[in-house]
Enzyme design. Sequence first.
Site, PDB file in Angstrom:
ATOM      1  N   ARG A   1     -14.307  -1.746   0.312  1.00 17.71           N
ATOM      2  CA  ARG A   1     -13.540  -0.468   0.545  1.00 17.71           C
ATOM      3  C   ARG A   1     -12.574  -0.259  -0.695  1.00 17.71           C
ATOM      4  NH1 ARG A   1     -12.035  -1.531   5.692  1.00 17.71           N
ATOM      5  NH2 ARG A   1     -10.197  -2.170   5.459  1.00 17.71           N
ATOM      6  N   ARG A   2     -12.093  -1.368  -0.986  1.00 16.01           N
ATOM      7  CA  ARG A   2     -11.343  -1.226  -2.506  1.00 16.01           C
ATOM      8  C   ARG A   2     -12.035  -0.759  -3.794  1.00 16.01           C
ATOM      9  NH1 ARG A   2      -6.959  -2.056   0.889  1.00 16.01           N
ATOM     10  NH2 ARG A   2      -7.151   0.197   0.281  1.00 16.01           N
TER      11      ARG A   2
ATOM     12  N   ASP B   1      -1.160  -1.713  11.193  1.00 14.00           N
ATOM     13  CA  ASP B   1      -2.053  -0.862  10.136  1.00 14.00           C
ATOM     14  C   ASP B   1      -2.737   0.194  11.032  1.00 14.00           C
ATOM     15  OD1 ASP B   1      -1.195  -2.558   7.944  1.00 14.00           O
ATOM     16  OD2 ASP B   1      -3.116  -3.526   7.910  1.00 14.00           O
ATOM     17  N   MET B   2      -3.042   1.330  10.037  1.00 11.26           N
ATOM     18  CA  MET B   2      -3.860   2.353  10.663  1.00 11.26           C
ATOM     19  C   MET B   2      -5.059   2.352  10.214  1.00 11.26           C
ATOM     20  SD  MET B   2      -3.508   4.544  13.069  1.00 11.26           S
ATOM     21  CE  MET B   2      -1.763   5.009  13.459  1.00 11.26           C
TER      22      MET B   2
ATOM     23  N   LYS C   1      -1.871   7.432   1.721  1.00 13.59           N
ATOM     24  CA  LYS C   1      -2.737   8.631   1.783  1.00 13.59           C
ATOM     25  C   LYS C   1      -3.869   8.666   2.988  1.00 13.59           C
ATOM     26  CE  LYS C   1      -2.243  10.103  -2.919  1.00 13.59           C
ATOM     27  NZ  LYS C   1      -2.911  10.120  -4.208  1.00 13.59           N
ATOM     28  N   GLY C   2      -4.254   7.359   3.225  1.00 14.61           N
ATOM     29  CA  GLY C   2      -5.196   7.132   4.264  1.00 14.61           C
ATOM     30  C   GLY C   2      -6.733   6.774   3.419  1.00 14.61           C
TER      31      GLY C   2
ATOM     32  N   THR D   1       2.277   3.903  -2.141  1.00  8.58           N
ATOM     33  CA  THR D   1       1.286   4.600  -2.952  1.00  8.58           C
ATOM     34  C   THR D   1       1.108   4.077  -4.343  1.00  8.58           C
ATOM     35  OG1 THR D   1       0.854   6.821  -3.903  1.00  8.58           O
ATOM     36  CG2 THR D   1       3.074   6.337  -3.361  1.00  8.58           C
ATOM     37  N   HIS D   2       0.295   4.327  -4.970  1.00  8.60           N
ATOM     38  CA  HIS D   2       0.384   3.921  -6.580  1.00  8.60           C
ATOM     39  C   HIS D   2       0.153   5.294  -7.360  1.00  8.60           C
ATOM     40  CE1 HIS D   2      -2.265   1.193  -3.985  1.00  8.60           C
ATOM     41  NE2 HIS D   2      -1.324   0.184  -4.443  1.00  8.60           N
TER      42      HIS D   2
ATOM     43  N   ARG E   1       5.120   3.160   7.737  1.00 13.44           N
ATOM     44  CA  ARG E   1       4.609   3.363   6.335  1.00 13.44           C
ATOM     45  C   ARG E   1       3.729   4.538   6.331  1.00 13.44           C
ATOM     46  NH1 ARG E   1      -0.064  -1.018   6.193  1.00 13.44           N
ATOM     47  NH2 ARG E   1       1.515  -2.578   5.614  1.00 13.44           N
TER      48      ARG E   1
ATOM     49  N   LYS F   1      -4.283  -5.544  11.810  1.00 12.85           N
ATOM     50  CA  LYS F   1      -5.243  -4.180  12.209  1.00 12.85           C
ATOM     51  C   LYS F   1      -5.513  -4.263  13.730  1.00 12.85           C
ATOM     52  CE  LYS F   1      -7.185  -3.192   7.932  1.00 12.85           C
ATOM     53  NZ  LYS F   1      -6.174  -3.772   7.333  1.00 12.85           N
TER      54      LYS F   1
HETATM   55  P1  FDA Z   1      -4.582   7.382  -5.616  1.00  6.68           P
HETATM   56  O1  FDA Z   1      -5.730   6.643  -4.762  1.00  6.68           O
HETATM   57  O2  FDA Z   1      -4.622   8.735  -6.046  1.00  6.68           O
HETATM   58  O3  FDA Z   1      -4.436   6.275  -6.533  1.00  6.68           O
HETATM   59  C1  FDA Z   1      -3.245   6.366  -7.640  1.00  6.68           C
HETATM   60  C2  FDA Z   1      -3.515   5.375  -8.749  1.00  6.68           C
HETATM   61  O4  FDA Z   1      -3.393   4.072  -8.370  1.00  6.68           O
HETATM   62  C3  FDA Z   1      -4.909   5.576  -9.379  1.00  6.68           C
HETATM   63  O5  FDA Z   1      -5.203   6.752 -10.422  1.00  6.68           O
HETATM   64  C4  FDA Z   1      -5.316   4.224  -9.794  1.00  6.68           C
HETATM   65  O6  FDA Z   1      -4.863   4.194 -10.997  1.00  6.68           O
HETATM   66  C5  FDA Z   1      -4.412   3.419  -8.830  1.00  6.68           C
HETATM   67  N1  FDA Z   1      -5.525   2.817  -7.581  1.00  6.68           N
HETATM   68  C6  FDA Z   1      -5.377   3.174  -6.521  1.00  6.68           C
HETATM   69  N2  FDA Z   1      -6.378   2.441  -5.630  1.00  6.68           N
HETATM   70  C7  FDA Z   1      -6.910   1.574  -6.500  1.00  6.68           C
HETATM   71  C8  FDA Z   1      -7.590   0.506  -6.439  1.00  6.68           C
HETATM   72  N3  FDA Z   1      -8.141   0.275  -5.258  1.00  6.68           N
HETATM   73  N4  FDA Z   1      -7.800  -0.298  -7.389  1.00  6.68           N
HETATM   74  C9  FDA Z   1      -7.420   0.006  -8.641  1.00  6.68           C
HETATM   75  N5  FDA Z   1      -6.582   0.847  -8.968  1.00  6.68           N
HETATM   76  C10 FDA Z   1      -6.217   1.812  -7.735  1.00  6.68           C
HETATM   77  N6  FDA Z   1      -4.826   2.986   4.250  1.00  6.68           N
HETATM   78  C11 FDA Z   1      -4.984   3.116   5.590  1.00  6.68           C
HETATM   79  O7  FDA Z   1      -5.741   4.156   5.797  1.00  6.68           O
HETATM   80  N7  FDA Z   1      -4.355   2.400   6.524  1.00  6.68           N
HETATM   81  C12 FDA Z   1      -3.438   1.516   6.061  1.00  6.68           C
HETATM   82  O8  FDA Z   1      -2.670   0.725   6.939  1.00  6.68           O
HETATM   83  C13 FDA Z   1      -3.062   1.379   4.788  1.00  6.68           C
HETATM   84  N8  FDA Z   1      -2.226   0.557   4.511  1.00  6.68           N
HETATM   85  C14 FDA Z   1      -1.695   0.461   3.196  1.00  6.68           C
HETATM   86  C15 FDA Z   1      -0.882  -0.463   2.729  1.00  6.68           C
HETATM   87  C16 FDA Z   1      -0.100  -0.351   1.470  1.00  6.68           C
HETATM   88  C17 FDA Z   1       0.873  -1.172   0.954  1.00  6.68           C
HETATM   89  C18 FDA Z   1      -0.657   0.337   0.476  1.00  6.68           C
HETATM   90  C19 FDA Z   1      -0.253   0.649  -0.960  1.00  6.68           C
HETATM   91  C20 FDA Z   1      -1.678   1.135   0.861  1.00  6.68           C
HETATM   92  C21 FDA Z   1      -2.239   1.296   2.035  1.00  6.68           C
HETATM   93  N9  FDA Z   1      -3.339   2.010   2.494  1.00  6.68           N
HETATM   94  C22 FDA Z   1      -3.770   2.187   3.868  1.00  6.68           C
HETATM   95  C23 FDA Z   1      -4.254   2.570   1.291  1.00  6.68           C
HETATM   96  C24 FDA Z   1      -3.961   3.933   1.062  1.00  6.68           C
HETATM   97  O9  FDA Z   1      -4.197   4.733   2.186  1.00  6.68           O
HETATM   98  C25 FDA Z   1      -4.819   4.633  -0.059  1.00  6.68           C
HETATM   99  O10 FDA Z   1      -6.073   4.503   0.089  1.00  6.68           O
HETATM  100  C26 FDA Z   1      -4.333   3.638  -1.469  1.00  6.68           C
HETATM  101  O11 FDA Z   1      -3.037   3.156  -1.539  1.00  6.68           O
HETATM  102  C27 FDA Z   1      -4.629   4.626  -2.575  1.00  6.68           C
HETATM  103  O12 FDA Z   1      -4.045   5.982  -2.719  1.00  6.68           O
HETATM  104  P2  FDA Z   1      -2.745   5.929  -3.573  1.00  6.68           P
HETATM  105  O13 FDA Z   1      -1.592   6.507  -3.024  1.00  6.68           O
HETATM  106  O14 FDA Z   1      -2.349   4.813  -4.355  1.00  6.68           O
HETATM  107  O15 FDA Z   1      -3.451   7.261  -4.675  1.00  6.68           O
END
Ligand code: FDA
Length: 303
Positions: free
Chosen positions: A280-281, A125-126, A179-180, A218-219, A176, A91
Site C-alpha cells: 500500500r505504501r 484505525d480506519m 487523508k485516507g 499528514t506529511h 486522528r 485494525k
Molecule cells: P500526501 O500523500 O500528499 O503526502 C505529502 C508528502 O509526504 C508527499 O509529497 C511525500 O513527500 C510524502 N509522502 C507521503 N506518503 C509517502 C510515502 N508512502 N512514502 C514516502 N513519502 C511519502 N489512512 C487510512 O486510510 N486509515 C488510517 O487509519 C490511517 N492512519 C494513519 C496514521 C498516520 C500516523 C498517518 C501519518 C497516516 C495514516 N493514514 C491512514 C494514511 C493517510 O491516509 C495518507 O494516505 C498518508 O498519510 C499520505 O497522505 P499525506 O497527508 O501525508 O499527504
Amino acid sequence: MSLFDSLIRATLPITPKPMVGFFARRYVAGARLEDAIATVQRLASEGCCATIDVLGEAVSDREQAKAAVRDYHQVLDAIVANKLPANVSLKPTQMGLTIDAAFCQENIESVITYAHARGTFVRIDMEDSPTTDATLKIYHELVARHPGATGVVLQARLRRTLADAQSLASTRANVRLCKGIYLEPRDIAYEEPEIIRSAYVNALRLLLEGGAYVGIATHDEWLVCEALGMIGRLGLANDAYEFQMLLGVDPRLRRILAGAGHRLRVYVPFGSHWYPYSVRRLRENPTIARVGLQAFFRGRLES
Ligand code: FDA
C-alpha cells in the site's frame, strides 16, 4: 506521474516479495517486537512519541484474531516494562470485523481494557469504506464504556467525513484525521488532491473548534501549515492536539515539528504481516523505490 512511478505501480503485483521488502523496510520497524521497541526508543531520543501497530488485517479465522489480541497484550506489557512513550493502533478487520462485528468488538474491548489498566490508549484505525459504519459504531459503544481509553480515525477523502467530524467534535472525541489511503469510488469520496486537502482543512477546523483532541496525521506541509495557523488562532496549548507521521516518511519534517515543541507521534508498524502494508505504501508513493535505489548505492536509509 513519471514513467518510473507508473512502472513501479504496474509491476508491484509481480515484484518478488524480498524486493518489496527491500524498498519498504523504512516503513516497518521489523518483524519482531524487539524491533518495534528499539525503534520507539530511538524516536523517543528525538523527542517523539509513538503508536505501535502489530501488522495484520482482513483476518478470516477466529483464532488468528485471538492471536492478534494476545500480540497486543504483549505490546502493552512491553510499553510498560520499557517505559515507552507509546500507545497502540489496531485494525478492526485484524480483530475479526469481517467474521462478526460483535466478536470484533469483544476483541477490541479486550485490548482497550488491558491498555487502560496500564495507563495507555488504543487507536482504532480506519480501513476501507465498507467498514466505516461498523468501525464508528464499535468506537461509540466502546468509548461510552471506557471514556478516554480509545479514539478513532476519520478520512478526509470521504464525503461523509464532515458530518462524522461534527458528531465526534460534539463529544470532544480523540480523533486522528488523515487523508485516507484506500481508493474509493467517486460517489462516496473525493478524488482530486486539492479537494481532499480542502476537505481536510474543513474537517480539521470543525474538530479543533469543537474541542476534539486531534491527531493531525499528514506529511503534507501545506496542511501542516494550515493546522499551525488554526492552532495559533484558537490559542491551543500543545497538549490539546498532536501531529502524527508514519515511520519512514519525511523524518526532517518530523524533527522540525518536534523541535518546535509540538507533540509528534510516529506510527510504528511491526510484525510478520508486513507485505500488504508495504505494498500500500509503495503504491501510494512509488518515488520511494527510487529513494531506495539511491540509498542502496549510497549507504543507508534515513528513517
Ligand atoms: P500526501 O500523500 O500528499 O503526502 C505529502 C508528502 O509526504 C508527499 O509529497 C511525500 O513527500 C510524502 N509522502 C507521503 N506518503 C509517502 C510515502 N508512502 N512514502 C514516502 N513519502 C511519502 N489512512 C487510512 O486510510 N486509515 C488510517 O487509519 C490511517 N492512519 C494513519 C496514521 C498516520 C500516523 C498517518 C501519518 C497516516 C495514516 N493514514 C491512514 C494514511 C493517510 O491516509 C495518507 O494516505 C498518508 O498519510 C499520505 O497522505 P499525506 O497527508 O501525508 O499527504
